[in-house]
Design an enzyme around this catalytic site. Structure first.
Site, PDB file in Angstrom:
ATOM      1  N   ARG A  74     119.043  -7.361  19.308  1.00 47.54           N
ATOM      2  CA  ARG A  74     118.154  -8.536  19.337  1.00 47.54           C
ATOM      3  C   ARG A  74     117.606  -8.756  20.745  1.00 47.54           C
ATOM      4  O   ARG A  74     116.514  -9.294  20.935  1.00 47.54           O
ATOM      5  CB  ARG A  74     118.868  -9.798  18.824  1.00 47.54           C
ATOM      6  N   TYR A 127      91.936 -16.616  12.298  1.00 47.11           N
ATOM      7  CA  TYR A 127      92.675 -16.138  11.123  1.00 47.11           C
ATOM      8  C   TYR A 127      93.494 -17.312  10.556  1.00 47.11           C
ATOM      9  O   TYR A 127      94.120 -18.063  11.308  1.00 47.11           O
ATOM     10  CB  TYR A 127      93.571 -14.971  11.559  1.00 47.11           C
ATOM     11  N   ASP A 200      93.720 -12.543  20.362  1.00 47.40           N
ATOM     12  CA  ASP A 200      94.139 -11.717  19.231  1.00 47.40           C
ATOM     13  C   ASP A 200      93.094 -10.605  19.095  1.00 47.40           C
ATOM     14  O   ASP A 200      91.936 -10.867  18.776  1.00 47.40           O
ATOM     15  CB  ASP A 200      94.211 -12.566  17.956  1.00 47.40           C
ATOM     16  N   LYS A 225      98.178  -3.356  11.444  1.00 46.09           N
ATOM     17  CA  LYS A 225      96.827  -2.907  11.104  1.00 46.09           C
ATOM     18  C   LYS A 225      96.549  -1.552  11.752  1.00 46.09           C
ATOM     19  O   LYS A 225      97.182  -0.579  11.403  1.00 46.09           O
ATOM     20  CB  LYS A 225      95.814  -3.973  11.521  1.00 46.09           C
TER      21      LYS A 225
HETATM   22  C1  LIG Z   1      93.353 -11.233  12.915  1.00 45.78           C
HETATM   23  C2  LIG Z   1      94.785 -11.220  12.472  1.00 45.78           C
HETATM   24  N1  LIG Z   1      95.750 -11.622  13.340  1.00 45.78           N
HETATM   25  C3  LIG Z   1      97.051 -11.649  12.988  1.00 45.78           C
HETATM   26  C4  LIG Z   1      97.461 -11.275  11.725  1.00 45.78           C
HETATM   27  C5  LIG Z   1      98.912 -11.352  11.350  1.00 45.78           C
HETATM   28  O1  LIG Z   1      99.495 -10.089  11.329  1.00 45.78           O
HETATM   29  P1  LIG Z   1     100.851  -9.802  10.515  1.00 45.78           P
HETATM   30  O2  LIG Z   1     100.507  -9.817   9.074  1.00 45.78           O
HETATM   31  O3  LIG Z   1     101.297  -8.479  11.056  1.00 45.78           O
HETATM   32  O4  LIG Z   1     101.818 -10.894  10.863  1.00 45.78           O
HETATM   33  C6  LIG Z   1      96.492 -10.833  10.801  1.00 45.78           C
HETATM   34  C7  LIG Z   1      96.901 -10.423   9.443  1.00 45.78           C
HETATM   35  O5  LIG Z   1      96.107 -10.151   8.582  1.00 45.78           O
HETATM   36  C8  LIG Z   1      95.129 -10.817  11.185  1.00 45.78           C
HETATM   37  O6  LIG Z   1      94.154 -10.437  10.330  1.00 45.78           O
END
Ligand SMILES: Cc1ncc(COP(=O)(O)O)c(C=O)c1O
Length: 424
Positions: A74, A127, A200, A225
């Protein structure tokens, strides 16, 4: 020797080693790791919760400072550390760290800098889960969150000037509209007002855009992704200065938002082909976007790599030349019914909510990720009823074009058959 301290190593001595019980022997036998003087070509999966130390003093030193060694997964694990280091290099950061998901990464990045009473300025078009995390969770702990249009620099400037702000948040390319953030300008504004600029970068990816090179303090990606790339792992990463990443690491340790070593291995394996995949994603998306722009029944195409994109000038300054990424959105005539008809008629694509995979994935945000919004709210966030989001995969682009061609034909029939319902 007073006890059975290390019978394996004392077996050559003349005094017979004390006979250990079967359970003791089994536990010791199955945990004996081979010593290697060579490096494996792939980063090994260190599938262990614990690491031993030479003595009590060494263990205390390592637990006190995880950078000095490994004690407990951890706190740190070599496979996960290898992923954090790899991301730092890819993103152009001094340090990097891997976490259990993109949302865990966003949470740790924000929690590393925010305190009760702080203020955050973030995009209206963020998001969905990010918006909920910021307003719902950080908001519940006394953080004030103001959502604005971060593509409008005057609006951002006014929001920052209105009250002291600790954190300015943006997405390189917004989900699902692909509206692009001007990192150099936003970082400049944030720093002028004493705020930390957190980005992000999931939609664009670090092959296509490197926000840290344009002034961002922390960059976050859902490694689920493009970095993983094969829709088989959930993971998140953050990169930035060593000081900020240390703070993120403390949040990860104390909230337990760790990534398991097997997951880290999968993302590392994805990174081996990440730039090659991103170039193909970009080529396919550019070709599909250009083709879509010429089709009857397609009202608008939003692809950062097209000159028609509202922030294309920013893309030209801050993104990799000739790569507008793998994400695009387009609007079909005929509203919601026609948008859903396209999804249902497509044969090659995956009907799923994710993105950044070898597979092309198409979603209709008004009826999925943004379904909570009324039609008026959707339009206010730039999402018209017929909007479709496409994560363009690595298939042969001619096959994708043929599939979209027949699906658009179906959508045109739907639009023609029910004109009275269109945009109702
Ligand atoms: C732009 C964006 N940021 C963050 C996330 C979150 O990622 P995770 O599903 O790996 O937690 C997503 C998920 O679709 C996303 O599209």
């Amino acid at each position: 020797m007073t006890g059975p301290r290390d019978p394996d190593r004392t077996s050559h001595r003349s005094a017979p080693a004390p006979r250990l019980g079967d359970s003791t022997r089994a536990i010791r036998a199955a945990a004996r790791t081979p010593e290697l003087l060579q490096r494996p070509t792939s980063v090994p999966i260190f599938q262990t919760a614990t690491f031993t130390s030479a003595d009590a003093e060494a263990l205390a030193a390592i637990v006190g400072d995880p950078r000095a060694g490994y004690s407990y997964s951890r706190l740190s694990n070599p496979t996960t550390t290898a992923l954090g280091d790899a991301y730092a290099e890819i993103a152009g950061g001094e340090a990097g760290i891997a976490l259990g998901s993109g949302m865990a990464a966003i949470h740790a990045a924000c929690a590393a800098v925010l305190r009760a009473g702080d203020r955050v300025v973030a995009p209206l078009a963020a998001y969905g889960s990010t918006r909920v995390q910021l307003t719902g969770y950080f908001g519940r702990f006394g953080v004030e969150v103001e959502l604005v249009d971060t593509t409008d620099l005057e609006v951002v400037s006014a929001a920052l000037a209105a009250k002291p702000t600790r954190l300015l948040y943006a997405e390189s390319s917004a989900n699902p509209t692909t509206f692009v953030a001007d990192h150099a300008a936003l970082a400049g504004l944030a720093h002028r007002h004493g705020a930390v600029y957190v980005v992000d970068n999931t939609f664009a990816s670090s092959h296509v855009c490197r926000p840290l090179e344009h002034g961002a303090d922390l960059v976050v990606e859902s490694a689920t992704k493009y970095l993983g790339g094969h829709s088989d792992v959930i993971a998140g990463v953050v990169a930035g200065s060593a000081e900020l990443i240390d703070a993120v690491a403390r949040v990860r340790t104390d909230t337990g938002a760790v990534l398991a070593p097997f997951e880290a291995f999968l993302v590392l394996r994805g990174i081996l082909t990440f730039p090659v995949r991103m170039d193909r994603h970009g080529q396919n998306a550019r070709a599909l976007a250009g083709w879509l722009e010429r089709q009857d029944g397609v009202e608008r195409v939003l692809y950062p790599g097209l000159p028609s994109h509202p922030q294309h000038a920013v893309v030209e300054r801050q993104w990799r030349p000739d790569n507008g990424g793998g994400m695009l959105s387009f609007e079909v005539a005929g509203g919601r019914a026609a948008g859903q008809a396209v999804i249902d008629a497509l044969g090659l694509t995956e009907r799923t909510a994710s993105l950044g995979s070898v597979h092309t994935m198409v979603v209709h945000p008004p009826s999925t990720s943004q379904r909570q919004l009324s039609e008026a709210e959707l339009v206010a966030s730039g999402i018209n009823p017929g909007l479709l989001r496409v994560s363009v995969g690595l298939e042969d682009v001619e096959d994708l074009v043929a599939d979209f061609d027949q699906a658009l034909g179906v959508a045109r029939q739907v639009a023609a058959a029910a004109p009275a319902l269109v945009d109702a």
